[in-house]
Design a protein around this motif. Structure first.
Motif, PDB file in Angstrom:
ATOM      1  N   GLY A   7     -26.278  92.766   0.727  1.00  0.00           N
ATOM      2  CA  GLY A   7     -26.256  94.060   1.387  1.00  0.00           C
ATOM      3  C   GLY A   7     -26.069  95.179   0.394  1.00  0.00           C
ATOM      4  N   ILE A   8     -26.090  96.383   0.915  1.00  0.00           N
ATOM      5  CA  ILE A   8     -25.908  97.566   0.076  1.00  0.00           C
ATOM      6  C   ILE A   8     -24.828  98.452   0.680  1.00  0.00           C
ATOM      7  CG2 ILE A   8     -28.203  97.613  -0.971  1.00  0.00           C
ATOM      8  CD1 ILE A   8     -29.090  99.535   1.179  1.00  0.00           C
ATOM      9  N   ARG A   9     -24.231  99.255  -0.180  1.00  0.00           N
ATOM     10  CA  ARG A   9     -23.147 100.141   0.231  1.00  0.00           C
ATOM     11  C   ARG A   9     -23.079 101.299  -0.751  1.00  0.00           C
ATOM     12  NH1 ARG A   9     -17.326  98.279   1.745  1.00  0.00           N
ATOM     13  NH2 ARG A   9     -16.832 100.356   2.341  1.00  0.00           N
ATOM     14  N   LEU A  10     -22.491 102.402  -0.325  1.00  0.00           N
ATOM     15  CA  LEU A  10     -22.301 103.555  -1.194  1.00  0.00           C
ATOM     16  C   LEU A  10     -21.452 103.142  -2.398  1.00  0.00           C
ATOM     17  CD1 LEU A  10     -22.894 106.631  -1.249  1.00  0.00           C
ATOM     18  CD2 LEU A  10     -20.628 106.949  -0.255  1.00  0.00           C
ATOM     19  N   HIS A  11     -21.857 103.541  -3.590  1.00  0.00           N
ATOM     20  CA  HIS A  11     -21.087 103.234  -4.802  1.00  0.00           C
ATOM     21  C   HIS A  11     -19.711 103.890  -4.688  1.00  0.00           C
ATOM     22  CE1 HIS A  11     -19.762 103.185  -8.941  1.00  0.00           C
ATOM     23  NE2 HIS A  11     -20.705 102.278  -9.179  1.00  0.00           N
ATOM     24  N   PRO A  12     -18.636 103.214  -5.123  1.00  0.00           N
ATOM     25  CA  PRO A  12     -17.284 103.778  -4.983  1.00  0.00           C
ATOM     26  C   PRO A  12     -17.099 105.128  -5.683  1.00  0.00           C
ATOM     27  CG  PRO A  12     -17.175 101.517  -5.814  1.00  0.00           C
ATOM     28  CD  PRO A  12     -18.621 101.873  -5.692  1.00  0.00           C
ATOM     29  N   ALA A  13     -17.883 105.421  -6.709  1.00  0.00           N
ATOM     30  CA  ALA A  13     -17.768 106.688  -7.422  1.00  0.00           C
ATOM     31  C   ALA A  13     -18.573 107.805  -6.757  1.00  0.00           C
ATOM     32  CB  ALA A  13     -18.236 106.516  -8.868  1.00  0.00           C
ATOM     33  N   CYS A  14     -19.240 107.502  -5.664  1.00  0.00           N
ATOM     34  CA  CYS A  14     -20.113 108.477  -5.008  1.00  0.00           C
ATOM     35  C   CYS A  14     -19.554 108.890  -3.654  1.00  0.00           C
ATOM     36  CB  CYS A  14     -21.514 107.897  -4.832  1.00  0.00           C
ATOM     37  SG  CYS A  14     -22.318 107.517  -6.379  1.00  0.00           S
ATOM     38  N   ARG A  15     -19.878 110.104  -3.295  1.00  0.00           N
ATOM     39  CA  ARG A  15     -19.521 110.653  -1.988  1.00  0.00           C
ATOM     40  C   ARG A  15     -20.777 111.237  -1.372  1.00  0.00           C
ATOM     41  NH1 ARG A  15     -16.075 107.986  -3.319  1.00  0.00           N
ATOM     42  NH2 ARG A  15     -13.907 108.417  -3.671  1.00  0.00           N
ATOM     43  N   VAL A  16     -20.791 111.323  -0.058  1.00  0.00           N
ATOM     44  CA  VAL A  16     -21.928 111.913   0.641  1.00  0.00           C
ATOM     45  C   VAL A  16     -21.392 112.744   1.797  1.00  0.00           C
ATOM     46  CG1 VAL A  16     -22.290 109.877   2.086  1.00  0.00           C
ATOM     47  CG2 VAL A  16     -24.171 111.441   1.704  1.00  0.00           C
ATOM     48  N   ARG A  17     -22.044 113.881   2.037  1.00  0.00           N
ATOM     49  CA  ARG A  17     -21.642 114.684   3.188  1.00  0.00           C
ATOM     50  C   ARG A  17     -22.864 115.263   3.873  1.00  0.00           C
ATOM     51  NH1 ARG A  17     -19.167 119.531  -0.272  1.00  0.00           N
ATOM     52  NH2 ARG A  17     -20.971 120.893  -0.175  1.00  0.00           N
ATOM     53  N   ASP A  54     -32.630  96.468   4.942  1.00  0.00           N
ATOM     54  CA  ASP A  54     -33.603  96.949   5.931  1.00  0.00           C
ATOM     55  C   ASP A  54     -32.952  97.528   7.183  1.00  0.00           C
ATOM     56  OD1 ASP A  54     -35.767  96.207   4.326  1.00  0.00           O
ATOM     57  OD2 ASP A  54     -35.695  94.156   5.074  1.00  0.00           O
ATOM     58  N   GLU A  55     -31.643  97.544   7.237  1.00  0.00           N
ATOM     59  CA  GLU A  55     -30.936  98.051   8.409  1.00  0.00           C
ATOM     60  C   GLU A  55     -30.941  99.576   8.403  1.00  0.00           C
ATOM     61  OE1 GLU A  55     -26.480  97.733  10.386  1.00  0.00           O
ATOM     62  OE2 GLU A  55     -26.989  96.512   8.661  1.00  0.00           O
ATOM     63  N   LEU A  56     -31.419 100.156   9.491  1.00  0.00           N
ATOM     64  CA  LEU A  56     -31.481 101.607   9.629  1.00  0.00           C
ATOM     65  C   LEU A  56     -30.960 101.993  11.007  1.00  0.00           C
ATOM     66  CD1 LEU A  56     -35.029 102.197   8.119  1.00  0.00           C
ATOM     67  CD2 LEU A  56     -32.836 102.721   7.044  1.00  0.00           C
ATOM     68  N   PRO A  57     -30.623 103.276  11.204  1.00  0.00           N
ATOM     69  CA  PRO A  57     -30.161 103.697  12.531  1.00  0.00           C
ATOM     70  C   PRO A  57     -31.212 103.420  13.608  1.00  0.00           C
ATOM     71  CG  PRO A  57     -29.745 105.409  10.905  1.00  0.00           C
ATOM     72  CD  PRO A  57     -30.592 104.375  10.242  1.00  0.00           C
ATOM     73  N   GLU A  58     -30.770 103.262  14.843  1.00  0.00           N
ATOM     74  CA  GLU A  58     -31.649 103.000  15.984  1.00  0.00           C
ATOM     75  C   GLU A  58     -32.457 104.248  16.341  1.00  0.00           C
ATOM     76  OE1 GLU A  58     -31.946 100.049  17.717  1.00  0.00           O
ATOM     77  OE2 GLU A  58     -30.659  99.186  16.170  1.00  0.00           O
ATOM     78  N   GLY A  59     -33.607 104.026  16.994  1.00  0.00           N
ATOM     79  CA  GLY A  59     -34.378 105.126  17.554  1.00  0.00           C
ATOM     80  C   GLY A  59     -35.312 105.851  16.606  1.00  0.00           C
ATOM     81  N   LEU A  60     -35.606 105.272  15.443  1.00  0.00           N
ATOM     82  CA  LEU A  60     -36.497 105.910  14.479  1.00  0.00           C
ATOM     83  C   LEU A  60     -37.946 105.484  14.727  1.00  0.00           C
ATOM     84  CD1 LEU A  60     -34.457 105.333  11.196  1.00  0.00           C
ATOM     85  CD2 LEU A  60     -34.511 107.396  12.604  1.00  0.00           C
ATOM     86  N   THR A  61     -38.873 106.383  14.413  1.00  0.00           N
ATOM     87  CA  THR A  61     -40.291 106.023  14.474  1.00  0.00           C
ATOM     88  C   THR A  61     -40.625 105.162  13.255  1.00  0.00           C
ATOM     89  OG1 THR A  61     -41.058 107.915  13.173  1.00  0.00           O
ATOM     90  CG2 THR A  61     -40.834 108.247  15.581  1.00  0.00           C
ATOM     91  N   VAL A  72     -33.843 104.826   0.502  1.00  0.00           N
ATOM     92  CA  VAL A  72     -32.789 103.871   0.148  1.00  0.00           C
ATOM     93  C   VAL A  72     -33.093 103.233  -1.209  1.00  0.00           C
ATOM     94  CG1 VAL A  72     -31.782 101.625   0.786  1.00  0.00           C
ATOM     95  CG2 VAL A  72     -32.011 103.436   2.500  1.00  0.00           C
ATOM     96  N   THR A  73     -34.349 102.892  -1.459  1.00  0.00           N
ATOM     97  CA  THR A  73     -34.744 102.336  -2.762  1.00  0.00           C
ATOM     98  C   THR A  73     -34.434 103.337  -3.870  1.00  0.00           C
ATOM     99  OG1 THR A  73     -36.450 100.959  -1.769  1.00  0.00           O
ATOM    100  CG2 THR A  73     -36.692 101.451  -4.120  1.00  0.00           C
ATOM    101  N   GLN A  74     -34.724 104.612  -3.646  1.00  0.00           N
ATOM    102  CA  GLN A  74     -34.425 105.647  -4.645  1.00  0.00           C
ATOM    103  C   GLN A  74     -32.919 105.775  -4.878  1.00  0.00           C
ATOM    104  OE1 GLN A  74     -36.423 108.981  -2.843  1.00  0.00           O
ATOM    105  NE2 GLN A  74     -38.323 108.586  -3.951  1.00  0.00           N
ATOM    106  N   LEU A  75     -32.139 105.700  -3.813  1.00  0.00           N
ATOM    107  CA  LEU A  75     -30.680 105.767  -3.957  1.00  0.00           C
ATOM    108  C   LEU A  75     -30.145 104.592  -4.764  1.00  0.00           C
ATOM    109  CD1 LEU A  75     -29.587 106.914  -0.387  1.00  0.00           C
ATOM    110  CD2 LEU A  75     -29.549 108.281  -2.486  1.00  0.00           C
ATOM    111  N   LEU A  76     -30.718 103.412  -4.561  1.00  0.00           N
ATOM    112  CA  LEU A  76     -30.328 102.240  -5.359  1.00  0.00           C
ATOM    113  C   LEU A  76     -30.698 102.443  -6.822  1.00  0.00           C
ATOM    114  CD1 LEU A  76     -31.368  99.442  -2.873  1.00  0.00           C
ATOM    115  CD2 LEU A  76     -29.072  99.720  -3.835  1.00  0.00           C
TER     116      LEU A  76
END
Length: 84
Positions: A7-17, A54-61, A72-76
């Motif tokens: 799986g993937i997760r936000l890096h501990p040194a990173c924040r997002v808002r 490949d897990e993304l929020p529900e309801g997307l086209t 997500v690939t770019q963030l990785l």
């Protein structure tokens, strides 16, 4: 559901808002910023927990899913997310 140890997760040194345009990622190792025009497609806390790649929020086209998978690939690649 993510497989054990995968799986993937936000890096501990990173924040997002959440911002009006989408998400602002901040990397304290740099510091580096990344402005992502995601609107409200991806909640700021979505990668606070380990997620399947490949897990993304529900309801997307299909187009929104493809765009977010590319994002997500770019963030990785940039180190904002990391594989577990």
């Amino acid at each position: 559901m993510a497989a054990a140890g995968a799986g993937i997760r936000l890096h501990p040194a990173c924040r997002v808002r959440q911002e009006g345009f989408g998400l602002l990622f901040y990397d304290s190792r740099g510091p580096r910023l990344l402005f992502a025009e995601t609107g409200k497609l991806l909640p700021a806390d979505f990668y606070g927990a380990v997620r399947n790649r490949d897990e993304l929020p529900e309801g997307l086209t299909d187009n929104q899913k493809r765009a977010l998978q590319k994002f997500v690939t770019q963030l990785l690649e940039k180190g904002f997310l990391r594989e577990q």
